[in-house]
Design an enzyme around this catalytic site. Structure first.
Site, PDB file in Angstrom:
ATOM      1  N   LYS A 130      22.469   6.067 -24.455  1.00 51.70           N
ATOM      2  CA  LYS A 130      23.457   7.093 -24.790  1.00 51.70           C
ATOM      3  C   LYS A 130      23.410   7.360 -26.279  1.00 51.70           C
ATOM      4  O   LYS A 130      23.190   6.439 -27.078  1.00 51.70           O
ATOM      5  CB  LYS A 130      24.867   6.622 -24.404  1.00 51.70           C
ATOM      6  CG  LYS A 130      25.980   7.587 -24.831  1.00 51.70           C
ATOM      7  CD  LYS A 130      27.369   7.059 -24.489  1.00 51.70           C
ATOM      8  CE  LYS A 130      28.439   8.008 -25.001  1.00 51.70           C
ATOM      9  NZ  LYS A 130      29.799   7.557 -24.678  1.00 51.70           N
TER      10      LYS A 130
ATOM     11  N   GLU B 275      41.922   8.902 -30.349  1.00 49.81           N
ATOM     12  CA  GLU B 275      41.169   7.667 -30.111  1.00 49.81           C
ATOM     13  C   GLU B 275      41.556   6.542 -31.066  1.00 49.81           C
ATOM     14  O   GLU B 275      41.320   6.615 -32.268  1.00 49.81           O
ATOM     15  CB  GLU B 275      39.668   7.935 -30.223  1.00 49.81           C
ATOM     16  CG  GLU B 275      38.827   6.737 -29.853  1.00 49.81           C
ATOM     17  CD  GLU B 275      37.366   7.068 -29.665  1.00 49.81           C
ATOM     18  OE1 GLU B 275      36.578   6.140 -29.417  1.00 49.81           O
ATOM     19  OE2 GLU B 275      37.000   8.252 -29.770  1.00 49.81           O
TER      20      GLU B 275
END
Length: 294
Positions: free
Chosen positions: A37, A87
């Site tokens: 990723k 976040e």
């Protein structure tokens, strides 16, 4: 409160063709190497006739995104880094630790029925679940040796914001030693939600692939007390302003199944909080976005 004065120009320096090439290159490395990723970002540039009213933009974010971490860092006058990020990177109090995995995204629905259908689609999407699980696994791997207990739900939920929703897994733990928040920042940042996996390979790809330096984008930002405890968020959904110009950043997690247009549209959703706060007109944004994709 109304957002900031309208910008006179909206520009996306990276074309959709460049974005596509970058993603295809990343996917090729995933198919042929160890990269699993990588989080790739693009930039939006705004120009104003006057200096940007950062305070006014923050007032808008405080009202519209009250469930996010709002922040402002202004080391010198008229050079500011600000935003509203959902976040949490890490919060530490003594031996107690909190963090989260936040990865995998879809838009909000116009009605309750649409919204519930989109949530169900996100939770059932194999690509989004895989992308999210990489983040969970990365956080678990980094924290296991530092903790005596680590609580991570087996299945993600969702975190719903005003214009977007994410797969979300809360993480709680008890540290072996109360050494404050700074060692945890070093351990966790950047998580696979901001860099990729494996970390070294993903960061190397980002350095060579992205045409614009990230600067402060996605940096840890927060506070620390006299006991070295503190809370730090990840500075996404953010902007850097300098006098009459502003640069916005938005990223998307790329895995082997990623499609350029879908990831482009996801970053467009992530630009929206700061575009709204800075008074960018939807018509101008749409016209520019359509031109960039051609």
């Amino acid at each position: 409160r109304q957002p900031s004065a309208h910008p006179t120009q909206v520009d996306y320096p990276m074309s959709f063709e460049q974005w596509t090439t970058m993603i295809h290159s990343a996917v090729h490395q995933m198919q042929t190497g160890i990269l699993k990723k990588v989080v790739l970002a693009r930039v939006c540039e705004l120009r104003f006739e006057e200096r940007v009213d950062v305070d006014r933009a923050l007032d808008f974010l405080n009202e519209a995104y009250a469930d996010s971490y709002r922040f402002l860092f202004e080391p010198v006058p008229y050079l500011a880094f600000f935003g509203a990020t959902p976040e949490l990177l890490v919060a530490v109090q003594g031996q107690e630790l909190r963090t989260m995995a936040l990865a995998g995204s879809i838009k909000r629905g116009a009605t309750t029925t649409d919204d519930e259908a989109l949530t169900a689609r996100l939770l059932a999407d194999p690509k989004e679940r895989y992308e999210h699980q990489l983040v969970v696994d990365g956080i678990r791997e980094r924290l296991t040796l530092l903790t005596t207990a680590l609580a991570i739900p087996a299945q993600p939920g969702t975190l719903q914001l005003r214009n977007i929703q994410h797969l979300f897994t809360p993480v709680q733990g008890r540290l072996k030693a109360a050494n404050g928040v700074l060692p945890l920042l070093e351990t966790l940042h950047p998580t696979p939600a901001l860099g990729g996996m494996p970390q070294a390979g993903a960061l190397d790809f980002i350095r060579h692939a992205e045409p614009v330096p990230r600067g402060w984008y996605a940096a840890p930002i927060g506070w620390i007390d006299s006991q070295l405890d503190g809370t730090f968020a990840v500075a996404i959904r953010s902007a850097v302003s300098q006098n009459e110009r502003v640069w916005l950043y938005a990223g998307a997690g790329i895995v082997a199944e990623s499609q350029p247009l879908r990831e482009w549209e996801e970053t467009a959703l992530k630009f929206k909080p700061m575009l709204d706060a800075l008074g960018a007109q939807p018509k101008l944004i749409a016209e520019v976005a359509a031109h960039v994709r051609t």
